[in-house]
Design a protein around this motif. Structure first.
Motif, PDB file in Angstrom:
ATOM      1  N   GLU A   1       1.601 -11.281  12.106  1.00 11.58           N
ATOM      2  CA  GLU A   1       1.543 -10.561  10.840  1.00 11.58           C
ATOM      3  C   GLU A   1       2.680  -9.556  10.867  1.00 11.58           C
ATOM      4  O   GLU A   1       3.139  -9.157  11.941  1.00 11.58           O
ATOM      5  CB  GLU A   1       0.189  -9.866  10.664  1.00 11.58           C
TER       6      GLU A   1
ATOM      7  N   SER B   1       0.848  -1.195   0.000  1.00 15.94           N
ATOM      8  CA  SER B   1       0.000   0.000   0.000  1.00 15.94           C
ATOM      9  C   SER B   1       0.883   1.244   0.000  1.00 15.94           C
ATOM     10  O   SER B   1       2.046   1.193   0.406  1.00 15.94           O
ATOM     11  CB  SER B   1      -0.928   0.002   1.216  1.00 15.94           C
TER      12      SER B   1
ATOM     13  N   ALA C   1       4.915  -6.123   8.660  1.00 18.10           N
ATOM     14  CA  ALA C   1       4.987  -5.139   7.589  1.00 18.10           C
ATOM     15  C   ALA C   1       6.430  -4.694   7.449  1.00 18.10           C
ATOM     16  O   ALA C   1       7.180  -4.640   8.431  1.00 18.10           O
ATOM     17  CB  ALA C   1       4.083  -3.945   7.871  1.00 18.10           C
TER      18      ALA C   1
ATOM     19  N   PRO D   1      -1.898 -10.525  15.653  1.00 19.67           N
ATOM     20  CA  PRO D   1      -2.967  -9.580  15.286  1.00 19.67           C
ATOM     21  C   PRO D   1      -3.687  -9.056  16.529  1.00 19.67           C
ATOM     22  O   PRO D   1      -4.077  -9.827  17.397  1.00 19.67           O
ATOM     23  CB  PRO D   1      -3.883 -10.414  14.384  1.00 19.67           C
TER      24      PRO D   1
ATOM     25  N   LEU E   1       1.172   3.879   8.222  1.00 17.15           N
ATOM     26  CA  LEU E   1       0.098   3.363   9.087  1.00 17.15           C
ATOM     27  C   LEU E   1      -0.453   4.526   9.884  1.00 17.15           C
ATOM     28  O   LEU E   1       0.336   5.365  10.328  1.00 17.15           O
ATOM     29  CB  LEU E   1       0.627   2.326  10.087  1.00 17.15           C
TER      30      LEU E   1
ATOM     31  N   TYR F   1       2.648  -5.485   3.451  1.00 17.66           N
ATOM     32  CA  TYR F   1       2.032  -6.255   4.535  1.00 17.66           C
ATOM     33  C   TYR F   1       2.170  -7.751   4.246  1.00 17.66           C
ATOM     34  O   TYR F   1       1.943  -8.195   3.114  1.00 17.66           O
ATOM     35  CB  TYR F   1       0.550  -5.891   4.656  1.00 17.66           C
TER      36      TYR F   1
ATOM     37  N   ARG G   1      -6.274  -0.858   6.696  1.00 18.05           N
ATOM     38  CA  ARG G   1      -5.331  -1.497   7.610  1.00 18.05           C
ATOM     39  C   ARG G   1      -4.996  -0.550   8.755  1.00 18.05           C
ATOM     40  O   ARG G   1      -4.270   0.399   8.595  1.00 18.05           O
ATOM     41  CB  ARG G   1      -4.045  -1.913   6.891  1.00 18.05           C
ATOM     42  N   ARG G   2      -5.620  -0.810   9.929  1.00 19.93           N
ATOM     43  CA  ARG G   2      -5.390   0.070  11.068  1.00 19.93           C
ATOM     44  C   ARG G   2      -4.179  -0.359  11.876  1.00 19.93           C
ATOM     45  O   ARG G   2      -3.530   0.479  12.493  1.00 19.93           O
ATOM     46  CB  ARG G   2      -6.616   0.043  11.987  1.00 19.93           C
ATOM     47  N   THR G   3      -3.939  -1.668  11.926  1.00 18.31           N
ATOM     48  CA  THR G   3      -2.872  -2.179  12.787  1.00 18.31           C
ATOM     49  C   THR G   3      -2.109  -3.301  12.087  1.00 18.31           C
ATOM     50  O   THR G   3      -2.635  -3.985  11.208  1.00 18.31           O
ATOM     51  CB  THR G   3      -3.445  -2.736  14.112  1.00 18.31           C
ATOM     52  N   VAL G   4      -0.869  -3.473  12.528  1.00 18.35           N
ATOM     53  CA  VAL G   4      -0.048  -4.642  12.187  1.00 18.35           C
ATOM     54  C   VAL G   4       0.465  -5.149  13.526  1.00 18.35           C
ATOM     55  O   VAL G   4       1.312  -4.495  14.142  1.00 18.35           O
ATOM     56  CB  VAL G   4       1.107  -4.277  11.244  1.00 18.35           C
TER      57      VAL G   4
END
Ligand code: MN
Length: 295
Positions: free
Chosen positions: A191, A9, A193, A240, A25, A215, A30-33
């Motif tokens: 997860e 992204s 990034a 997550p 971010l 991601y 996508r709010r969180t990783v």
């Protein structure tokens, strides 16, 4: 485990005070990783006595700020009484708990280049209701990986752990790679990034340069980077995050009501955030858009 393909992204251009940033971010969709909820790539920018980047005193709730520089220097002051210069290779970690205020200032009469990242970790319940704290680390572990090396800022990677205080299962690291293929070890339950801060790479075949975020869904135990020359960037990841994160301005919360309460506390100077010993006038902010109609 090869895992699924990276999802790339675009970061959006923004400003923090006078400082240009690439905000990777939060991103659309996508709010969180893991518990990571904010990633600003700051600069590189030239600063001087006449072109300061000062970020005046402002409040935070519900997060840790993770500040890491590649070039330059930044003076941190907070309402706990901390005053700490940060330079490349050093970590400033501020845990807001239920409320803290800080400034990030041009150091004295200095001039130079500023280049770094500021990332936020959402605190889980109940840590988000706890006390504020500040840590500075100037000797973080470096671990060699195939084709490069990692400095471990938060959590653990390749069996090497950072001493920085964390409240959830996560990792944050700076990676440096040379020309050719490199392999970053990953935790399959996380997860992840990857962001590039200088140079360019291909990540699992997808091109990645500054201004984008790749991601990687859980299920991988490594990811391959391919570079034509030296490149560096950050790796973030974690289990997550299973709490609903609501963010507005500098506040990380679970509901609009919590944010409205923090806004009021800052507006009314009621002591929740304390005072920062700074010559800079504190940052004022307009009310959240829902504030008047829901009162
Ligand atoms: Mn801040």
């Amino acid at each position: 485990m090869v895992g699924s393909e990276p999802v790339v992204s675009d970061a959006r251009s923004s400003r923090v005070g006078e400082l240009a940033v690439r905000r990777a971010l939060p991103a659309r969709g996508r709010r969180t990783v893991g518990a990571w909820c904010f990633l600003d790539h700051m600069g590189p920018a030239t600063y001087s006595v006449d072109a300061r980047y000062d970020v005046a005193p402002h409040p935070h709730i519900g997060l840790q700020t993770v500040t890491w520089l590649f070039e330059g220097a930044m003076l941190h002051r907070d309402s706990l009484g901390s005053e700490q210069m940060i330079r490349p290779g050093q970590l400033n970690l501020m845990t807001s708990g239920d409320g803290v205020a800080h400034s990030e200032e041009n150091p004295g009469l200095a001039s130079g280049e500023l280049h770094g990242v500021q990332m936020w970790v959402a605190l889980p319940t109940p840590a988000r209701g706890g006390a504020a704290a500040f840590e500075h680390h100037d000797d973080l572990p470096v671990v060699a990986v195939d084709g490069g090396e990692l400095t471990v800022l938060m959590g653990e990677v390749a069996g090497v752990a950072s001493p920085a205080k964390r409240f959830s299962e996560l990792v944050g690291a700076q990676w440096r790679v040379g020309a050719g293929e490199s392999v970053l070890p990953l935790a399959p339950t996380f997860e992840h990034a990857v962001v590039v801060t200088s140079g360019a790479v291909e990540i699992a075949g997808a091109p990645l340069a500054p201004g984008r975020l790749a991601y990687l869904a859980p299920g991988r135990d490594e990811v391959a980077l391919r570079a034509r020359g030296s490149a560096t960037g950050v790796l973030i990841g974690g289990v997550p995050f299973d709490e609903t994160v609501v963010m507005w301005w500098n506040f990380v919360a679970r509901s609009r009501d919590e944010i409205s309460a923090a806004y009021e506390a800052w507006l009314k100077r009621d002591g929740r955030f304390g005072d920062v010993a700074s010559d800079l006038a504190r940052v004022e902010v307009v009310a959240p858009p829902w504030y008047e109609r829901e009162r």
